[in-house]
Scaffold this motif. Structure first.
Motif, PDB file in Angstrom:
ATOM      1  N   MET A  42     -27.824  19.804 -16.331  1.00  9.08           N
ATOM      2  CA  MET A  42     -28.987  19.232 -17.018  1.00  9.08           C
ATOM      3  C   MET A  42     -30.265  19.650 -16.310  1.00  9.08           C
ATOM      4  N   ALA A  43     -30.272  19.410 -14.996  1.00 13.33           N
ATOM      5  CA  ALA A  43     -31.446  19.765 -14.210  1.00 13.33           C
ATOM      6  C   ALA A  43     -31.702  21.265 -14.283  1.00 13.33           C
ATOM      7  N   ALA A  44     -30.616  22.018 -14.242  1.00 14.07           N
ATOM      8  CA  ALA A  44     -30.731  23.467 -14.273  1.00 14.07           C
ATOM      9  C   ALA A  44     -31.405  23.914 -15.585  1.00 14.07           C
ATOM     10  N   LEU A  45     -31.015  23.264 -16.679  1.00 18.00           N
ATOM     11  CA  LEU A  45     -31.566  23.618 -17.997  1.00 18.00           C
ATOM     12  C   LEU A  45     -33.072  23.409 -18.020  1.00 18.00           C
ATOM     13  N   THR A  46     -33.498  22.217 -17.588  1.00 18.67           N
ATOM     14  CA  THR A  46     -34.930  21.925 -17.635  1.00 18.67           C
ATOM     15  C   THR A  46     -35.679  22.863 -16.711  1.00 18.67           C
ATOM     16  N   ASN A  47     -35.058  23.164 -15.560  1.00 22.54           N
ATOM     17  CA  ASN A  47     -35.690  24.100 -14.639  1.00 22.54           C
ATOM     18  C   ASN A  47     -35.935  25.437 -15.309  1.00 22.54           C
ATOM     19  N   ALA A  48     -34.870  25.935 -15.949  1.00 23.83           N
ATOM     20  CA  ALA A  48     -34.932  27.258 -16.535  1.00 23.83           C
ATOM     21  C   ALA A  48     -36.009  27.321 -17.626  1.00 23.83           C
ATOM     22  N   SER A  49     -36.090  26.287 -18.446  1.00 22.07           N
ATOM     23  CA  SER A  49     -37.027  26.334 -19.560  1.00 22.07           C
ATOM     24  C   SER A  49     -38.466  26.200 -19.086  1.00 22.07           C
ATOM     25  N   SER A  50     -38.647  25.586 -17.927  1.00 18.08           N
ATOM     26  CA  SER A  50     -40.014  25.363 -17.487  1.00 18.08           C
ATOM     27  C   SER A  50     -40.492  26.438 -16.518  1.00 18.08           C
ATOM     28  N   THR A  51     -39.575  27.371 -16.154  1.00 20.72           N
ATOM     29  CA  THR A  51     -39.927  28.383 -15.153  1.00 20.72           C
ATOM     30  C   THR A  51     -41.224  29.109 -15.530  1.00 20.72           C
ATOM     31  N   LYS A  52     -41.279  29.523 -16.781  1.00 18.74           N
ATOM     32  CA  LYS A  52     -42.416  30.352 -17.193  1.00 18.74           C
ATOM     33  C   LYS A  52     -43.729  29.570 -17.125  1.00 18.74           C
ATOM     34  N   LYS A  53     -43.622  28.266 -17.324  1.00 21.03           N
ATOM     35  CA  LYS A  53     -44.843  27.462 -17.382  1.00 21.03           C
ATOM     36  C   LYS A  53     -45.360  27.116 -15.986  1.00 21.03           C
ATOM     37  N   LYS A  54     -44.540  27.439 -14.958  1.00 13.75           N
ATOM     38  CA  LYS A  54     -44.939  27.064 -13.606  1.00 13.75           C
ATOM     39  C   LYS A  54     -46.273  27.678 -13.238  1.00 13.75           C
ATOM     40  N   THR A  55     -47.132  26.865 -12.724  1.00 18.93           N
ATOM     41  CA  THR A  55     -48.421  27.384 -12.321  1.00 18.93           C
ATOM     42  C   THR A  55     -48.300  28.048 -10.971  1.00 18.93           C
ATOM     43  N   PHE A  56     -49.317  28.792 -10.609  1.00 17.00           N
ATOM     44  CA  PHE A  56     -49.353  29.461  -9.323  1.00 17.00           C
ATOM     45  C   PHE A  56     -49.188  28.454  -8.186  1.00 17.00           C
ATOM     46  N   ASN A  57     -49.887  27.335  -8.306  1.00 16.94           N
ATOM     47  CA  ASN A  57     -49.846  26.292  -7.288  1.00 16.94           C
ATOM     48  C   ASN A  57     -48.436  25.769  -7.057  1.00 16.94           C
ATOM     49  N   GLN A  58     -47.763  25.528  -8.168  1.00 12.17           N
ATOM     50  CA  GLN A  58     -46.391  25.010  -8.056  1.00 12.17           C
ATOM     51  C   GLN A  58     -45.501  26.019  -7.352  1.00 12.17           C
ATOM     52  N   LYS A  59     -45.700  27.283  -7.663  1.00 11.31           N
ATOM     53  CA  LYS A  59     -44.899  28.328  -7.038  1.00 11.31           C
ATOM     54  C   LYS A  59     -45.134  28.342  -5.538  1.00 11.31           C
ATOM     55  N   MET A  60     -46.408  28.298  -5.156  1.00 12.26           N
ATOM     56  CA  MET A  60     -46.738  28.288  -3.737  1.00 12.26           C
ATOM     57  C   MET A  60     -46.102  27.088  -3.050  1.00 12.26           C
ATOM     58  N   GLN A  61     -46.171  25.945  -3.718  1.00 12.65           N
ATOM     59  CA  GLN A  61     -45.561  24.728  -3.189  1.00 12.65           C
ATOM     60  C   GLN A  61     -44.069  24.953  -2.979  1.00 12.65           C
ATOM     61  N   GLY A  62     -43.436  25.620  -3.940  1.00 15.38           N
ATOM     62  CA  GLY A  62     -42.011  25.925  -3.846  1.00 15.38           C
ATOM     63  C   GLY A  62     -41.697  26.787  -2.644  1.00 15.38           C
ATOM     64  N   TYR A  63     -42.531  27.823  -2.409  1.00 13.53           N
ATOM     65  CA  TYR A  63     -42.309  28.700  -1.255  1.00 13.53           C
ATOM     66  C   TYR A  63     -42.529  27.943   0.042  1.00 13.53           C
ATOM     67  N   LYS A  64     -43.527  27.061   0.030  1.00 23.07           N
ATOM     68  CA  LYS A  64     -43.834  26.307   1.237  1.00 23.07           C
ATOM     69  C   LYS A  64     -42.634  25.426   1.625  1.00 23.07           C
ATOM     70  N   LEU A  65     -42.069  24.761   0.623  1.00 20.74           N
ATOM     71  CA  LEU A  65     -40.898  23.926   0.889  1.00 20.74           C
ATOM     72  C   LEU A  65     -39.759  24.763   1.446  1.00 20.74           C
ATOM     73  N   PHE A  66     -39.617  25.962   0.878  1.00 22.55           N
ATOM     74  CA  PHE A  66     -38.554  26.852   1.340  1.00 22.55           C
ATOM     75  C   PHE A  66     -38.770  27.247   2.800  1.00 22.55           C
ATOM     76  N   LEU A  67     -40.036  27.579   3.113  1.00 20.95           N
ATOM     77  CA  LEU A  67     -40.334  27.978   4.495  1.00 20.95           C
ATOM     78  C   LEU A  67     -40.013  26.860   5.487  1.00 20.95           C
ATOM     79  N   LEU A  68     -40.180  25.619   5.044  1.00 23.62           N
ATOM     80  CA  LEU A  68     -39.885  24.489   5.936  1.00 23.62           C
ATOM     81  C   LEU A  68     -38.396  24.401   6.265  1.00 23.62           C
ATOM     82  N   VAL A  69     -37.539  24.770   5.318  1.00 24.19           N
ATOM     83  CA  VAL A  69     -36.098  24.687   5.612  1.00 24.19           C
ATOM     84  C   VAL A  69     -35.563  26.001   6.171  1.00 24.19           C
ATOM     85  N   LEU A  70     -36.377  27.054   6.117  1.00 25.91           N
ATOM     86  CA  LEU A  70     -35.899  28.372   6.554  1.00 25.91           C
ATOM     87  C   LEU A  70     -35.281  28.369   7.960  1.00 25.91           C
ATOM     88  N   PRO A  71     -35.939  27.737   8.948  1.00 20.50           N
ATOM     89  CA  PRO A  71     -35.323  27.753  10.292  1.00 20.50           C
ATOM     90  C   PRO A  71     -33.896  27.215  10.286  1.00 20.50           C
TER      91      PRO A  71
END
Lengths: 316, 308
Positions: A1-30
């Protein structure tokens, strides 16, 4: 379910949201790096199984031998005998473990029948304690109780049952049984907690209904409590089948000695002994380890598939 | 459960017999579980010449506490105690913080590749490269014979992270949204909101991690040869094995015992007294915290059971 909503909203993601996503990723990277280093990177070490590795040398300085170690295992008579022996011990210990896996179930069912809440709590607290001490300490307790001047030899001699002290630990008799009994001593109370939790989750109205229908106490145990915890039992049983080759080595390592080696050396301990023992056969040990890993993963997949087919639910 | 007991039906003779046997069985098994600990303790406070011969069986005799004073003077034992305490404190803190943080982060739908990285972590619970490749890894990372070999590999534990994630998913997301509207960053939210909220589950993880660190033996066996880094568990193991050879040495030279020694035999250290006293020191912290934390242990396994 979550995957579906994610997929459909991918295109609508704003630049800010994307950056936020990368930032979260960088926090768990170590932490992802740690996972890679300690779980994935060691797989590269499987390469040692294909070399004739000698401890102080670098891998490049050693000879590449291909599948020599794997074929040695199955063609060399002494090797085959040792491996077979380790496998027999492994299956014996795992088999005894699976056979005795009904004990925590019984323990939980009968403990539930005790009415005094205080006594129940006391028993539960005291019987789970051994689970929280190390195998080294278990060995120390065993040593104290079972040596020549230990509790049991003294007791039996004082009672006049025996003349000479019995060698409980330095002996090759009943090794499997003793290891199994120590396992029960350490794990029974703890193993029962899972089932006690399952029992407390059984719908009380089932008991009421059965009682209205005239069921006595034993019928309640048999027809309400037992079916209530069987699903938990099956999941744990399947997992222990998937783990049939992995006994761990700590218990067997601390209890092993020159007398009982033939019956105590389970696969995990055997791998350790040939790698770290006098022969230092790192490459052979790795080869055995690889085969063990492959069999274990396959078993887990099979068991998981079985679980899905019969229960409609996977276990991992 | 309580309801059921109050409404208990009348007892039949069968019930009475069953109850008696049931109480007796659990009493007996409880005794079997705790007697070894009691036996150990009464031996360490009894006269050492009696404990050496195994004459202390049911109650202490010739009570003295010199063993505990002497044992602290044993070479390296204080240092080992320090190693054990240090790895327990540092290791537990690291595991708890990392579990809380990662459990929280993996609830963040916005994270880039969240599902993939979550699986990347979870799947490591189901395979193992084997002891030799892992040993080689520790060696290549220059972790062997360092204190950090006890800590760093234990930081990320997928099972704990599942526990935290499951726990946090039961907390309404609106809490975080409200904080975000107020301008709080993800780290602020973690430290100010999530961490205090997840105390119950983190306490459970902490107690398991602490017991695991305190009891750990195998990592020393595999990766550490430097005696300064031996924790108590490992030292106890070597003492048991040395006691074996010490005992036979003493037996072989039994004719040599002088009168000076005979005078204070009751407090002279023997292999038995050393082994048992160290054992009590090793088990003591567990016995001490266990009654207070038992409910956390139970809670922990129950949360695990829900996940299955």
């Amino acid at each position: 379910m979550a995957a579906l909503t994610n997929a459909s909203s991918t295109k609508k993601k704003t630049f800010n949201q994307k950056m936020q996503g990368y930032k979260l990723f960088l926090l768990v990277l170590p932490f992802l790096v740690l996972i890679f280093l300690f779980a994935y990177y060691p797989l590269y070490g499987w390469i040692y199984a294909f070399y004739d590795y000698r401890a102080p040398l670098k891998l490049e300085q050693c000879q590449f031998v291909g599948f020599k170690w794997f074929s040695t295992l199955f063609t060399n008579a002494t090797q085959l005998k040792q491996l077979g022996n380790a496998l027999i011990n492994t299956f014996a210990m795992s088999g005894l473990g699976i056979l005795t896996s009904v004990l925590p179930v019984a323990f939980a069912i009968f403990l539930t029948e005790i009415k005094s809440a205080r006594y129940k709590k006391f028993v539960q607290t005291m019987t789970t304690l051994p689970n929280f001490i190390s195998w080294v300490l278990v060995y120390s307790l065993a040593y104290s109780l079972f040596t020549n001047s230990g509790f049991f030899n003294k007791l039996f001699m004082n009672l006049g049952w025996i003349e000479e002290p019995i060698k409980f630990l330095d002996s090759d008799n009943h090794v499997w049984l003793m290891m199994c009994l120590w396992g029960i001593w350490k794990g029974l109370g703890w193993g029962a907690i899972m089932y006690l939790a399952a029992i407390s989750g059984i719908d009380q109205s089932l008991y009421e209904a059965a009682r209205v229908d005239g069921a006595n106490r034993f019928q309640l145990m048999r027809h309400v409590t037992l079916p209530g915890i069987l699903p938990t039992y099956f999941v744990l049983l399947l997992l222990s089948i998937a783990n049939i080759l992995s006994n761990g080595m700590e218990q067997y390592y601390v209890f092993q000695n020159a007398f009982n080696r033939e019956h105590i050396q389970v696969l995990d301990l055997y791998v350790y002994n040939i790698a770290m023992g006098s022969s230092h056969s790192m490459s052979l040990a790795t080869a055995i380890g690889i085969m063990k890993s492959l069999v274990s993963v396959t078993l887990l997949a099979v068991v998981n598939g079985l679980s899905k087919a019969f229960r409609g639910e996977t276990i991992v | 459960m309580a309801i059921r007991n109050k409404n208990a039906i009348k007892m039949t003779p069968n019930d009475v017999i069953f109850n008696i046997l049931n109480y007796l069985f659990f009493g007996l098994f409880t005794l079997i579980c705790i007697y070894p600990f009691y036996y150990l303790i009464i031996n360490t406070i009894s006269a050492n010449d009696l404990s050496k011969n195994g004459d202390i069986m049911f109650y202490p005799r010739g009570i003295h506490f010199k063993n505990y004073i002497d044992i602290l003077k044993l070479n390296g034992l204080a240092n080992s105690a320090l190693v054990s305490v240090a790895r327990t404190v540092v290791g537990t803190s690291a595991t708890v913080l990392a579990s809380g943080f990662l459990g929280f982060m993996f609830t963040q739908n916005k994270m880039w590749g969240r599902k993939f990285w979550y699986r990347f972590m979870i799947i490591t619970m189901y395979f193992n490269a084997g002891i030799i490749p892992v040993y080689m890894t520790m060696k290549n990372l220059h972790l062997t014979n360092t204190f950090w070999v006890y800590i760093i590999p234990a930081i990320v534990q997928p099972f704990n992270i599942i526990l935290v994630k499951t726990f946090l998913e039961s907390i309404p997301a609106s809490l975080q949204e409200a904080a975000e509207i107020d301008g709080a960053g993800v780290l602020t939210i973690f430290f100010k909101i999530i961490l205090p909220l997840s105390t119950p589950i983190l306490a459970t993880i902490a107690i398991f991690a602490a017991v695991g660190q305190w009891n750990s033996f195998q990592d020393t066996l595999l990766y550490v040869t430097d005696q300064k880094l031996y924790p108590l568990q490992y030292v106890l193991y070597t003492y048991i094995n040395q006691a074996n050879s010490l005992a036979s040495l003493i037996k072989n030279s039994s004719g040599l015992s002088g009168e000076a020694i005979a005078a204070n035999l009751a407090t002279t250290q023997t292999p038995v007294s050393i082994r048992m006293t160290v054992s009590v020191i090793v088990v003591f912290p567990i016995l001490l915290v266990y009654p207070f934390f038992q409910r956390y242990f139970v809670k922990g396994i129950m949360i695990g059971a829900v996940k299955g």
